[in-house]
Scaffold this motif. Structure first.
Motif, PDB file in Angstrom:
ATOM      1  N   ALA A 117      38.982  36.075  34.639  1.00  0.00           N
ATOM      2  CA  ALA A 117      37.895  36.304  35.598  1.00  0.00           C
ATOM      3  C   ALA A 117      38.419  36.158  37.020  1.00  0.00           C
ATOM      4  N   LYS A 118      39.260  35.170  37.223  1.00  0.00           N
ATOM      5  CA  LYS A 118      39.861  34.938  38.535  1.00  0.00           C
ATOM      6  C   LYS A 118      40.640  36.168  38.996  1.00  0.00           C
ATOM      7  N   SER A 119      41.227  36.879  38.047  1.00  0.00           N
ATOM      8  CA  SER A 119      42.007  38.081  38.357  1.00  0.00           C
ATOM      9  C   SER A 119      41.145  39.331  38.460  1.00  0.00           C
ATOM     10  N   GLY A 120      39.820  39.169  38.291  1.00  0.00           N
ATOM     11  CA  GLY A 120      38.927  40.309  38.424  1.00  0.00           C
ATOM     12  C   GLY A 120      38.482  40.896  37.098  1.00  0.00           C
ATOM     13  N   ASN A 121      38.976  40.366  35.984  1.00  0.00           N
ATOM     14  CA  ASN A 121      38.593  40.850  34.662  1.00  0.00           C
ATOM     15  C   ASN A 121      37.526  39.916  34.101  1.00  0.00           C
ATOM     16  N   PHE A 122      36.303  40.109  34.548  1.00  0.00           N
ATOM     17  CA  PHE A 122      35.189  39.226  34.200  1.00  0.00           C
ATOM     18  C   PHE A 122      34.581  39.682  32.883  1.00  0.00           C
ATOM     19  N   ILE A 166      26.878  39.283  50.314  1.00  0.00           N
ATOM     20  CA  ILE A 166      25.653  38.572  49.927  1.00  0.00           C
ATOM     21  C   ILE A 166      24.491  39.558  49.807  1.00  0.00           C
ATOM     22  N   THR A 167      24.380  40.488  50.750  1.00  0.00           N
ATOM     23  CA  THR A 167      23.305  41.482  50.702  1.00  0.00           C
ATOM     24  C   THR A 167      23.401  42.330  49.436  1.00  0.00           C
ATOM     25  N   LYS A 168      24.613  42.755  49.097  1.00  0.00           N
ATOM     26  CA  LYS A 168      24.806  43.567  47.891  1.00  0.00           C
ATOM     27  C   LYS A 168      24.472  42.790  46.618  1.00  0.00           C
ATOM     28  N   CYS A 207      29.099  40.144  40.514  1.00  0.00           N
ATOM     29  CA  CYS A 207      28.804  40.967  41.690  1.00  0.00           C
ATOM     30  C   CYS A 207      29.668  40.560  42.873  1.00  0.00           C
ATOM     31  N   PHE A 208      29.794  39.255  43.110  1.00  0.00           N
ATOM     32  CA  PHE A 208      30.639  38.796  44.219  1.00  0.00           C
ATOM     33  C   PHE A 208      32.080  39.249  44.019  1.00  0.00           C
ATOM     34  N   VAL A 209      32.594  39.083  42.811  1.00  0.00           N
ATOM     35  CA  VAL A 209      33.977  39.473  42.533  1.00  0.00           C
ATOM     36  C   VAL A 209      34.156  40.976  42.706  1.00  0.00           C
ATOM     37  N   ASP A 210      33.211  41.755  42.198  1.00  0.00           N
ATOM     38  CA  ASP A 210      33.299  43.217  42.296  1.00  0.00           C
ATOM     39  C   ASP A 210      33.155  43.743  43.721  1.00  0.00           C
TER      40      ASP A 210
END
Length: 134
Positions: free
Chosen positions: A47-52, A101-103, A123-126
């Protein structure tokens, strides 16, 4: 602590712009949440690497645990985006923080705290447009 860095670190620990004391606290939270939820540490690293892993219930509950420990999610499951804003890294422009944050503000939904937290974290990560992870 710093926000977006903390938002990612909550489930991902390793944010930039944090003091050693803050990093140590996040590591303590991370270890406690891993123990509490039983999530596989490799799943957290992925997840840390973007693979959530969207359908991993343990990762979702890990996300909830971390958000609660850092104050972004209340014990009742409500999300406090003002806390997230306050914890943003000083080196990230406010408009970029606000854009993420808005997204993501409406993504914190789901049938339980775990799913709400997982949706928000993903969402934050993406959507982050700046590098806050090691």
């Amino acid at each position: 602590m710093k926000t977006i860095a903390v938002i990612f670190a909550f489930c991902l620990v390793g944010a930039l712009s944090l003091t050693e004391e803050q990093k140590a606290k996040l590591t303590q939270y991370k270890n406690a949440c891993i123990t509490e939820t039983g999530v596989d540490t490799q799943v957290v690293e992925n997840a840390k690497s973007g693979n959530f892993a969207e359908n991993d219930e343990k990762l979702a509950c890990f996300s909830s645990c971390m958000l609660k420990k850092i104050g972004i999610m209340g014990e009742d499951g409500t999300v406090n985006l003002d806390v997230a804003r306050q914890r943003a890294p000083a080196n990230v422009p406010k408009d970029q923080v606000e854009s993420v944050i808005t997204k993501c503000k409406d993504s914190a939904s789901g049938p339980n705290d775990c799913k709400k937290a997982a949706n928000l974290v993903k969402c934050f990560v993406d959507n982050k447009s700046f590098n806050v992870l090691n």
